[in-house]
Motif scaffolding. Structure first.
Motif, PDB file in Angstrom:
ATOM      1  N   GLU A   1       0.836  -1.211   0.000  1.00  0.00           N
ATOM      2  CA  GLU A   1       0.000   0.000   0.000  1.00  0.00           C
ATOM      3  C   GLU A   1       0.866   1.254   0.000  1.00  0.00           C
ATOM      4  N   ALA A   2       1.941   1.232   0.809  1.00  0.00           N
ATOM      5  CA  ALA A   2       2.825   2.401   0.887  1.00  0.00           C
ATOM      6  C   ALA A   2       3.577   2.596  -0.430  1.00  0.00           C
ATOM      7  N   LEU A   3       3.982   1.485  -1.038  1.00  0.00           N
ATOM      8  CA  LEU A   3       4.681   1.559  -2.335  1.00  0.00           C
ATOM      9  C   LEU A   3       3.759   2.156  -3.401  1.00  0.00           C
ATOM     10  N   LEU A   4       2.508   1.660  -3.415  1.00  0.00           N
ATOM     11  CA  LEU A   4       1.517   2.184  -4.368  1.00  0.00           C
ATOM     12  C   LEU A   4       1.239   3.662  -4.127  1.00  0.00           C
ATOM     13  N   ALA A   5       1.184   4.049  -2.849  1.00  0.00           N
ATOM     14  CA  ALA A   5       0.892   5.451  -2.515  1.00  0.00           C
ATOM     15  C   ALA A   5       2.009   6.357  -3.038  1.00  0.00           C
ATOM     16  N   ARG A   6       3.266   5.896  -2.956  1.00  0.00           N
ATOM     17  CA  ARG A   6       4.370   6.717  -3.468  1.00  0.00           C
ATOM     18  C   ARG A   6       4.303   6.822  -4.992  1.00  0.00           C
ATOM     19  N   ALA A   7       3.963   5.702  -5.644  1.00  0.00           N
ATOM     20  CA  ALA A   7       3.823   5.730  -7.106  1.00  0.00           C
ATOM     21  C   ALA A   7       2.683   6.665  -7.503  1.00  0.00           C
ATOM     22  N   ASP A   8       1.615   6.644  -6.704  1.00  0.00           N
ATOM     23  CA  ASP A   8       0.454   7.490  -6.987  1.00  0.00           C
ATOM     24  C   ASP A   8       0.808   8.974  -6.830  1.00  0.00           C
ATOM     25  N   ASP A   9       1.582   9.297  -5.805  1.00  0.00           N
ATOM     26  CA  ASP A   9       2.037  10.694  -5.621  1.00  0.00           C
ATOM     27  C   ASP A   9       2.872  11.140  -6.825  1.00  0.00           C
ATOM     28  N   ALA A  10       3.746  10.237  -7.292  1.00  0.00           N
ATOM     29  CA  ALA A  10       4.597  10.568  -8.446  1.00  0.00           C
ATOM     30  C   ALA A  10       3.740  10.749  -9.697  1.00  0.00           C
ATOM     31  N   LEU A  11       2.707   9.914  -9.835  1.00  0.00           N
ATOM     32  CA  LEU A  11       1.794  10.051 -10.974  1.00  0.00           C
ATOM     33  C   LEU A  11       1.080  11.404 -10.915  1.00  0.00           C
ATOM     34  N   TYR A  12       0.675  11.786  -9.724  1.00  0.00           N
ATOM     35  CA  TYR A  12       0.019  13.084  -9.541  1.00  0.00           C
ATOM     36  C   TYR A  12       0.955  14.214 -10.001  1.00  0.00           C
ATOM     37  N   GLU A  13       2.223  14.082  -9.639  1.00  0.00           N
ATOM     38  CA  GLU A  13       3.214  15.095 -10.054  1.00  0.00           C
ATOM     39  C   GLU A  13       3.364  15.126 -11.573  1.00  0.00           C
ATOM     40  N   ALA A  14       3.372  13.934 -12.178  1.00  0.00           N
ATOM     41  CA  ALA A  14       3.488  13.861 -13.647  1.00  0.00           C
ATOM     42  C   ALA A  14       2.315  14.588 -14.310  1.00  0.00           C
ATOM     43  N   LYS A  15       1.135  14.411 -13.725  1.00  0.00           N
ATOM     44  CA  LYS A  15      -0.063  15.088 -14.261  1.00  0.00           C
ATOM     45  C   LYS A  15       0.061  16.604 -14.055  1.00  0.00           C
ATOM     46  N   ALA A  16       0.484  16.969 -12.833  1.00  0.00           N
ATOM     47  CA  ALA A  16       0.542  18.387 -12.485  1.00  0.00           C
ATOM     48  C   ALA A  16       1.588  19.134 -13.315  1.00  0.00           C
ATOM     49  N   HIS A  17       2.625  18.404 -13.769  1.00  0.00           N
ATOM     50  CA  HIS A  17       3.687  19.054 -14.532  1.00  0.00           C
ATOM     51  C   HIS A  17       3.480  18.937 -16.039  1.00  0.00           C
ATOM     52  N   GLY A  18       2.261  18.695 -16.455  1.00  0.00           N
ATOM     53  CA  GLY A  18       1.965  18.790 -17.879  1.00  0.00           C
ATOM     54  C   GLY A  18       1.640  17.494 -18.584  1.00  0.00           C
ATOM     55  N   ARG A  19       1.646  16.362 -17.857  1.00  0.00           N
ATOM     56  CA  ARG A  19       1.302  15.050 -18.443  1.00  0.00           C
ATOM     57  C   ARG A  19       2.334  14.587 -19.476  1.00  0.00           C
ATOM     58  N   ASN A  20       2.070  13.397 -20.072  1.00  0.00           N
ATOM     59  CA  ASN A  20       2.970  12.786 -21.062  1.00  0.00           C
ATOM     60  C   ASN A  20       4.396  12.760 -20.523  1.00  0.00           C
ATOM     61  N   ARG A  21       4.545  12.316 -19.256  1.00  0.00           N
ATOM     62  CA  ARG A  21       5.880  12.242 -18.668  1.00  0.00           C
ATOM     63  C   ARG A  21       5.946  11.174 -17.579  1.00  0.00           C
ATOM     64  N   VAL A  22       7.190  10.827 -17.237  1.00  0.00           N
ATOM     65  CA  VAL A  22       7.451   9.809 -16.221  1.00  0.00           C
ATOM     66  C   VAL A  22       8.098  10.500 -15.029  1.00  0.00           C
ATOM     67  N   VAL A  23       7.546  10.276 -13.840  1.00  0.00           N
ATOM     68  CA  VAL A  23       8.124  10.885 -12.634  1.00  0.00           C
ATOM     69  C   VAL A  23       8.472   9.790 -11.630  1.00  0.00           C
ATOM     70  N   GLN A  24       9.665   9.907 -11.092  1.00  0.00           N
ATOM     71  CA  GLN A  24      10.168   8.968 -10.089  1.00  0.00           C
ATOM     72  C   GLN A  24       9.685   9.397  -8.700  1.00  0.00           C
ATOM     73  N   ALA A  25       9.208   8.434  -7.898  1.00  0.00           N
ATOM     74  CA  ALA A  25       8.709   8.763  -6.555  1.00  0.00           C
ATOM     75  C   ALA A  25       9.833   9.210  -5.628  1.00  0.00           C
ATOM     76  N   ARG A  26       9.464   9.948  -4.592  1.00  0.00           N
ATOM     77  CA  ARG A  26      10.432  10.291  -3.545  1.00  0.00           C
ATOM     78  C   ARG A  26      10.735   9.036  -2.731  1.00  0.00           C
ATOM     79  N   PRO A  27      11.895   9.010  -2.044  1.00  0.00           N
ATOM     80  CA  PRO A  27      12.210   7.848  -1.204  1.00  0.00           C
ATOM     81  C   PRO A  27      11.171   7.682  -0.096  1.00  0.00           C
ATOM     82  N   ALA A  28      11.010   6.431   0.377  1.00  0.00           N
ATOM     83  CA  ALA A  28       9.956   6.135   1.348  1.00  0.00           C
ATOM     84  C   ALA A  28      10.094   6.923   2.642  1.00  0.00           C
TER      85      ALA A  28
END
Ligand code: C2E
Ligand code: C2E
Length: 173
Positions: free
Chosen positions: A141-168
């Motif tokens: 769940e925690a791993l998924l939550a970090r991936a989800d936060d990174a996905l949110y950042e990818a969306k917020a920064h204009g989409r069509n991009r890959v964002v790496q999650a912050r360390p746990a």
């Protein structure tokens, strides 16, 4: 029957229940074998707009084509499932933090370069991605939550991009 119960009817990807179980299994195996594990949450950009503009049957075709494209460009050990709606989960056993980004960037470029206008004049489809690599003692769940936060950042920064999650655990200052 077993296979049907595991697959998402529309896309042929694993369904949510199945991909979540696969994530649990991959996490346990990664711990047992002291191997890395990277996951990616992938979301199709502006999918609701695609449905609205081109109609639901076309939206379904887009989802199907997207899933087939991902399947054709990952390895057999990799696991790919529909997490919900237009969101998908890719599980990459044995892939390190540094290894995940180029793989997802390759997939992002392949999807963006497809001739989507064959479906409908002027159509373009892209994906946004959040990737996270398993940390010590982390739950799925925690791993998924970090991936989800990174996905949110990818969306917020204009989409069509890959964002790496912050360390746990976050970096101590
Ligand atoms: P596979 O391992 O199941 O990989 C399926 C597809 O995922 C590949 O199709 C490719 O599009 C993509 N893919 C997987 N790993 C990589 C990678 O490290 N880099 C890149 N750029 N793409 C990757 P493709 O290329 O048509 O290959 C079909 C099958 O042929 C592969 O299935 C694999 O079994 C074999 N193969 C191709 N090239 C190599 C190679 O350099 N080494 C090994 N061991 N097998 C290869
Ligand atoms: P590359 O495409 O730059 O990939 C570098 C490394 O990323 C690979 O190292 C592998 O560890 C990882 N990787 C890339 N794509 C995938 C993927 O879809 N799934 C997973 N699980 N891992 C992936 P490796 O295995 O030493 O391969 C070195 C190079 O050999 C690759 O560089 C690529 O140029 C080629 N290669 C290997 N397998 C394939 C393949 O199936 N298809 C193609 N087209 N090229 C391959």
């Amino acid at each position: 029957i077993e296979e049907l119960a595991e697959l998402d009817e529309l896309t042929g990807a694993y369904n949510r229940r199945c991909i979540m179980r696969m994530l649990d299994d991959a996490l346990l195996r990664a711990r047992d074998d002291a191997m890395p594990l990277t996951i990616a949450l992938i979301d199709l950009d502006w999918f609701k707009r695609i449905n609205d503009l081109y109609g639901h049957p076309t939206g379904d075709e887009v989802l199907r084509t997207f899933a087939i494209t991902i399947f054709a460009n990952i390895r057999e050990v990799d696991r790919f499932g529909r997490y919900g709606g237009e969101e998908f989960l890719l599980v990459l056993p044995g892939t390190t933090q540094d290894g995940g980004y180029p793989i997802l960037e390759r997939l992002r470029e392949i999807v963006a370069a497809l001739d989507w206008s064959a479906f409908s004049e002027g159509m373009a489809v892209t994906m946004s991605v959040g990737i996270a690599t398993l940390d010590d003692d982390e739950t799925p769940e925690a791993l998924l939550a970090r991936a989800d936060d990174a996905l949110y950042e990818a969306k917020a920064h204009g989409r069509n991009r890959v964002v790496q999650a912050r360390p746990a655990c976050g970096d101590a200052l």
